[in-house]
Design a protein around this motif. Structure first.
Motif, PDB file in Angstrom:
ATOM      1  N   CYS A 232     111.365 -15.581  71.578  1.00  0.00           N
ATOM      2  CA  CYS A 232     111.540 -15.967  72.154  1.00  0.00           C
ATOM      3  C   CYS A 232     111.092 -17.750  73.101  1.00  0.00           C
ATOM      4  O   CYS A 232     111.332 -18.440  73.334  1.00  0.00           O
ATOM      5  N   GLN A 235     110.905 -20.350  70.385  1.00  0.00           N
ATOM      6  CA  GLN A 235     111.780 -21.404  71.043  1.00  0.00           C
ATOM      7  C   GLN A 235     112.336 -21.731  71.729  1.00  0.00           C
ATOM      8  O   GLN A 235     112.586 -23.434  71.421  1.00  0.00           O
ATOM      9  N   TYR A 292     118.838 -12.357  69.533  1.00  0.00           N
ATOM     10  CA  TYR A 292     118.464 -13.365  69.029  1.00  0.00           C
ATOM     11  C   TYR A 292     119.288 -13.805  67.172  1.00  0.00           C
ATOM     12  O   TYR A 292     118.598 -14.849  66.567  1.00  0.00           O
ATOM     13  N   ARG A 295     121.104 -17.001  68.096  1.00  0.00           N
ATOM     14  CA  ARG A 295     119.911 -18.185  68.328  1.00  0.00           C
ATOM     15  C   ARG A 295     120.276 -18.816  66.826  1.00  0.00           C
ATOM     16  O   ARG A 295     119.662 -19.505  67.156  1.00  0.00           O
ATOM     17  N   GLY A 296     119.667 -18.217  66.365  1.00  0.00           N
ATOM     18  CA  GLY A 296     119.298 -18.538  64.893  1.00  0.00           C
ATOM     19  C   GLY A 296     121.262 -19.156  64.043  1.00  0.00           C
ATOM     20  O   GLY A 296     120.471 -20.122  63.374  1.00  0.00           O
ATOM     21  N   ILE A 299     120.878 -22.380  65.711  1.00  0.00           N
ATOM     22  CA  ILE A 299     119.661 -23.799  65.158  1.00  0.00           C
ATOM     23  C   ILE A 299     120.478 -24.251  63.661  1.00  0.00           C
ATOM     24  O   ILE A 299     120.621 -25.274  63.416  1.00  0.00           O
ATOM     25  N   GLY A 361     104.897 -22.512  69.875  1.00  0.00           N
ATOM     26  CA  GLY A 361     106.118 -23.477  69.638  1.00  0.00           C
ATOM     27  C   GLY A 361     105.577 -24.467  70.481  1.00  0.00           C
ATOM     28  O   GLY A 361     106.238 -25.922  70.304  1.00  0.00           O
ATOM     29  N   TRP A 379     111.522 -26.413  62.584  1.00  0.00           N
ATOM     30  CA  TRP A 379     113.143 -25.937  62.885  1.00  0.00           C
ATOM     31  C   TRP A 379     113.361 -24.401  61.622  1.00  0.00           C
ATOM     32  O   TRP A 379     113.451 -23.605  62.193  1.00  0.00           O
ATOM     33  N   SER A 382     111.237 -21.573  63.373  1.00  0.00           N
ATOM     34  CA  SER A 382     112.833 -21.228  64.488  1.00  0.00           C
ATOM     35  C   SER A 382     113.256 -20.245  64.000  1.00  0.00           C
ATOM     36  O   SER A 382     114.015 -19.473  64.804  1.00  0.00           O
ATOM     37  N   SER A 386     113.564 -16.038  64.352  1.00  0.00           N
ATOM     38  CA  SER A 386     115.331 -15.218  64.680  1.00  0.00           C
ATOM     39  C   SER A 386     115.608 -13.800  64.313  1.00  0.00           C
ATOM     40  O   SER A 386     115.946 -12.896  64.454  1.00  0.00           O
TER      41      SER A 386
END
Length: 404
Positions: A232, A235, A292, A295-296, A299, A361, A379, A382, A386
Motif C-alpha cells: 500500500c 503504490q 490489492y 489495484r493491480g 494499473i 515508492g 509501474w 507496482s 499488487s
C-alpha cells in the motif's frame, strides 16, 4: 452504552479526528504539487525532492511505534498537539528552504515526525479504543474518510495558491491551517469502551509492554499483515508524488494531475467508509486480498489504454475507491488480534512497513525518472506488488490472541 450506538464523547472525538486528519493528510497529499516549481526554481533534479519525501515517509514509519507507545501511555491529545506544533514549524521552514539540506530537514525530518503524531495510527487507535467492537471498523472508516475529504479540498486549494501567490507563500498559508490541529487535539477525550456489566477476566491478566511485543513478533499472521502493508505504501506514495509529473511528461498541464489527486481524495471518502462498513460484516483479510488484486488490474488497464483526460480521471476514481480502504481494515485486524490496550503501538509497527514501501515508492520513482526519463520500471514494480499483496493476505487471519 449500547453497541448499536456511538456515545456523545465518541461522536465529538470522531468530529475532531475528522478535522485533524483532513488537515494533516490534506496538506501532506499536496506535497507532490511542489516538486516541479521548487525543482525549477533551484535547479534540482527530481531526485532531490523525491529523496526528501522518501525520508519523510521512512522517518514517519520508523518513529510511529514510539509515538504510538507515547499515545498509549500519556494520551492521544498530548501527542497530537505536539505533532501539530512540529507540523506548523516544518511547513514554515520548508517555505524558506533554498537548499537540499534545508528541504531534507523541513519536509523530511520535522514533518515526518509531525505526521507520526497527527495521522492514522494515533487517531484511528484512539477512535478504535472508544468504539464498541461491533462498530469499530465503521468508526475507523468514518475517521479515515475525513482524511480523504481533506485531500479533495486541499489539492485544488494548493494548486490555486501556487498559481496566485507562489510556492513559498502557499506553504505559509498551509502552516496557518495546520496550526488548527493544536486546539482540535482537545476533542480526543472519549473514554475506552467498556462492555455493560463487564467483569475482570482473571484468566486473561494484563500484559506488559514487552510481553505484548514478544507475542506480536511471534504471531505469524501479524507479520504477514505488516508485510502486506508495504505494498500500500509503495503504490500510494509513488502515485501521489509522481503521477502529476508523469502526466506533465505526456503533455498534460499541472491541473490534470491535481484533478486526478482530488478525485482520488473524493472517492476515497466512499472507499474508506465502505471498507469500514464491510469490515464489520465480512473477513477483513479477504477484503484486503480483493483490494490489492483490483489495484493491480486498474494499473494494468491504465497503462494499456490510450492516455487521455478520461482515462486519467477514470483511474483516479478507481484508485480513490481503493486508496486508503486498506487502513481501517488493517487497523481493525490488529485490534481483533490483540485488543485495544496497545493498539496505537502495534498499529505503528504495521505502519512502519507501510512507510518502508512509501520510502521506496517515492525515492525510486524520482531515481527511475532521472536515469531513464520515464517511470516504466516503477509501474512494473507496482503491478508485481499488487500480486504480492494478494498472496500475503491469504496467510492473515484476525482471530484474537489477546482480548479487549
Amino acid at each position: 452504552m449500547s453497541e448499536s450506538k456511538f456515545s456523545k464523547s465518541l461522536i465529538i472525538m470522531l468530529i475532531g479526528s475528522a478535522f485533524i486528519l483532513a488537515l494533516s493528510l490534506g496538506v501532506r497529499h499536496g506535497f507532490g504539487l511542489y516538486l516541479v516549481p521548487m525543482s525549477h526554481e533551484f535547479g534540482w533534479s527530481h531526485q532531490v525532492f523525491s529523496l526528501a519525501i522518501a525520508m519523510q515517509n521512512l522517518l514517519w514509519g520508523a518513529v510511529q511505534p514510539f509515538t504510538g507507545a507515547l499515545a498509549d501511555k500519556y494520551g492521544s491529545k498530548k501527542v497530537v498537539a505536539v505533532g501539530g506544533i512540529l507540523y506548523t514549524l516544518g511547513l514554515l521552514l520548508m517555505a524558506i528552504s533554498s537548499t537540499s539540506w534545508l528541504l531534507d530537514l523541513s519536509l523530511g525530518l520535522i514533518i515526518g515526525l509531525a505526521l507520526s503524531a497527527t495521522s492514522f495510527s494515533v487517531l484511528l487507535s484512539a477512535v478504535g479504543r472508544a468504539a464498541p467492537p461491533s462498530k469499530r471498523s465503521m468508526a475507523m472508516g468514518i475517521a479515515s474518510a475525513a482524511g480523504s475529504f481533506g485531500q479533495f479540498i486541499m489539492l485544488p486549494t494548493t494548486l490555486l495558491l501556487l498559481q496566485h501567490i507562489g510556492w513559498s507563500a502557499a506553504l505559509v498559508v498551509s502552516a496557518i491551517l495546520i496550526a488548527l490541529i493544536i486546539p482540535l487535539a482537545l476533542t480526543l477525550n472519549a473514554p475506552v469502551y467498556t462492555p455493560p456489566n463487564a467483569i475482570k477476566n482473571i484468566n486473561n491478566p494484563e500484559l506488559s509492554f514487552k510481553q505484548i511485543l514478544t507475542i506480536a513478533k511471534n504471531h505469524k499472521p501479524f507479520l504477514w499483515l505488516a508485510l502486506g502493508f508495504l505494498v500500500c505504501g509503495f503504490q500510494v506514495v509513488f502515485l501521489g508524488i509522481h503521477l502529476p509529473g508523469y502526466l506533465i511528461d505526456h503533455g498534460f498541464d499541472a491541473s490534470t494531475g491535481t484533478i486526478f489527486l482530488a478525485l482520488v481524495g473524493l472517492f476515497n471518502i466512499v472507499g474508506t467508509y465502505a471498507a469500514g462498513w464491510l469490515g464489520d460484516k465480512y473477513s477483513k483479510p479477504h477484503l484486503l486480498m480483493g483490494l490489492y488484486g483490483i489495484r493491480g488490474i486498474a494499473i494494468i488497464a491504465f497503462l494499456m489504454l490510450p492516455l487521455s483526460i478520461w482515462t486519467v480521471y477514470g483511474f483516479g476514481i478507481i484508485m480513490g475507491l481503493l486508496w486508503l480502504s486498506t487502513v481501517p481494515l488493517t487497523n481493525g485486524i490488529v485490534a481483533n488480534m490483540f485488543g485495544v490496550k496497545y493498539l496505537t503501538m502495534l498499529s505503528g509497527i504495521v505502519f512502519f512497513t507501510h512507510q518502508v514501501g512509501s520510502f521506496f515508492g517515492g525515492w525510486l520513482g524520482g531515481l527511475n525518472h532521472d536515469m531513464t526519463g520515464n517511470y516504466n520500471l516503477i509501474w512494473g514494480c507496482s503491478i508485481l506488488l499488487s500480486l504480492f499483496g494478494v498472496i500475503v493476505h491469504h496467510f492473515v487471519n484476525e482471530e484474537p490472541i489477546v482480548h479487549d
